[in-house]
Design an enzyme around this catalytic site. Structure first.
Site, short mmCIF file in Angstrom:
data_model
loop_
_atom_site.label_atom_id
_atom_site.label_comp_id
_atom_site.label_asym_id
_atom_site.label_seq_id
_atom_site.Cartn_x
_atom_site.Cartn_y
_atom_site.Cartn_z
N GLU A 15 -3.61 -3.72 10.21
CA GLU A 15 -4.79 -3.31 9.46
C GLU A 15 -4.76 -1.83 9.13
O GLU A 15 -5.17 -1.41 8.04
CB GLU A 15 -6.06 -3.67 10.23
N HIS A 38 -3.12 -0.98 5.94
CA HIS A 38 -3.99 -1.03 4.77
C HIS A 38 -4.77 0.28 4.62
O HIS A 38 -4.95 0.78 3.51
CB HIS A 38 -4.97 -2.20 4.87
#
Length: 283
Positions: free
Chosen positions: A198, A201
């Site tokens: 994550e 990102h």
């Protein structure tokens, strides 16, 4: 790297707590819109030109101040109340994965909140929670660990232009299922790889399977084309037979098991630097 130092921690924790549940990886990060893809492709051209000209220079380590926010339904582990030992191991997993690429995470603090509404992402309190808990500037990484995440293991937002105090500013950060931390109870995803994915990102990286086998894909030249996310650790998988290279199943931006994750590529490193320098470094 395969999080080997953390594997024993995970095994012991699984023996001590509830039996792990079985599920696949699912990331709830939003799809990049056309403008964000255009920016990524612009960065790709700039990075390729710098590589060709030999003007790429070593960057100083990018130091990222990091806050952990534990949001639980009770003070028990089963309620999502992650102990400090697992958060320490999570930070170590992040630094192990990103250190080869000149990125270091510094833990600046942890908040702990008991709130049943906030602890389940499906309840719709994301912005209320983040406005109450978020710390630092736009270059500060805030990670929210929740008891419930619906079908997702986590999600994070791409870097963009954000004015301090705006909705975009407060929304920024990563929200992750508590049981994916090292020592958590989620089978196959409890070595800290979900946060590592994550945070990719947060630095501007797309999934390695973005765009499938055609077009610009993830807009990074050295990640082979991939038609769909991997499951497990399928050595030799080649979902784009018309394109060069096997699927990048060991890349943190695929959907592989934590034990399968090993790397980011030099191209992904350049992309993270491009987004950091443009949107976060001076904010």
């Amino acid at each position: 790297m395969r999080f080997t130092a953390l594997a024993l921690v995970a095994g012991l924790a699984q023996a001590a707590f509830a039996a792990p549940s079985a599920r696949g990886f699912a990331c709830g990060a939003p799809e990049p819109d056309a403008e964000h893809i255009r920016i990524s492709q612009k960065f790709a051209a700039q990075e390729a030109a710098a590589l060709t000209s030999g003007k790429i220079s070593m960057q100083a380590t990018m130091n990222v101040d990091t806050y952990f926010h534990v949001v639980a339904t009770s003070t028990s582990l089963s309620g999502g109340y992650i102990p400090d030992s697992q958060l320490t191991a999570q930070l170590a997993a992040m630094n192990e994965a990103y250190a080869p690429h000149g990125i270091a995470f510094t833990h600046k603090g942890t908040t702990r909140t008991i709130n049943a509404n906030w602890a389940d992402d499906s309840n719709g309190y994301e912005m209320t929670m983040k406005k109450a808990l978020r710390k630092g500037t736009y270059k500060t990484l805030n990670i929210y660990f929740l008891k419930g995440m619906g079908n997702n293991l986590g999600y994070c937002y791409f870097p963009t232009s954000a004015t301090a105090g705006s909705t975009t500013f407060y929304r920024d950060g990563c929200t992750v299922l508590y049981s994916t931390t090292p020592g958590g109870t989620l089978a196959n995803y409890n070595l800290g790889g979900t946060v590592t994915h994550e945070v990719g990102h947060w630095f501007g990286l797309y999934h390695t399977f973005q765009g499938g086998c055609t077009g610009a894909g993830d807009s990074v030249a050295d990640t082979p084309a991939q038609d769909s996310p991997s499951s497990g650790c399928p050595i030799g998988r080649d979902s784009c037979t018309s394109q060069a290279g096997l699927d990048p199943i060991h890349n943190f931006m695929d959907y592989s098991y934590d034990t399968c994750y090993e790397e980011f590529t030099p191209g992904q490193k350049a992309r993270m630097q491009s987004f950091w320098n443009t949107y976060r470094a001076n904010n």
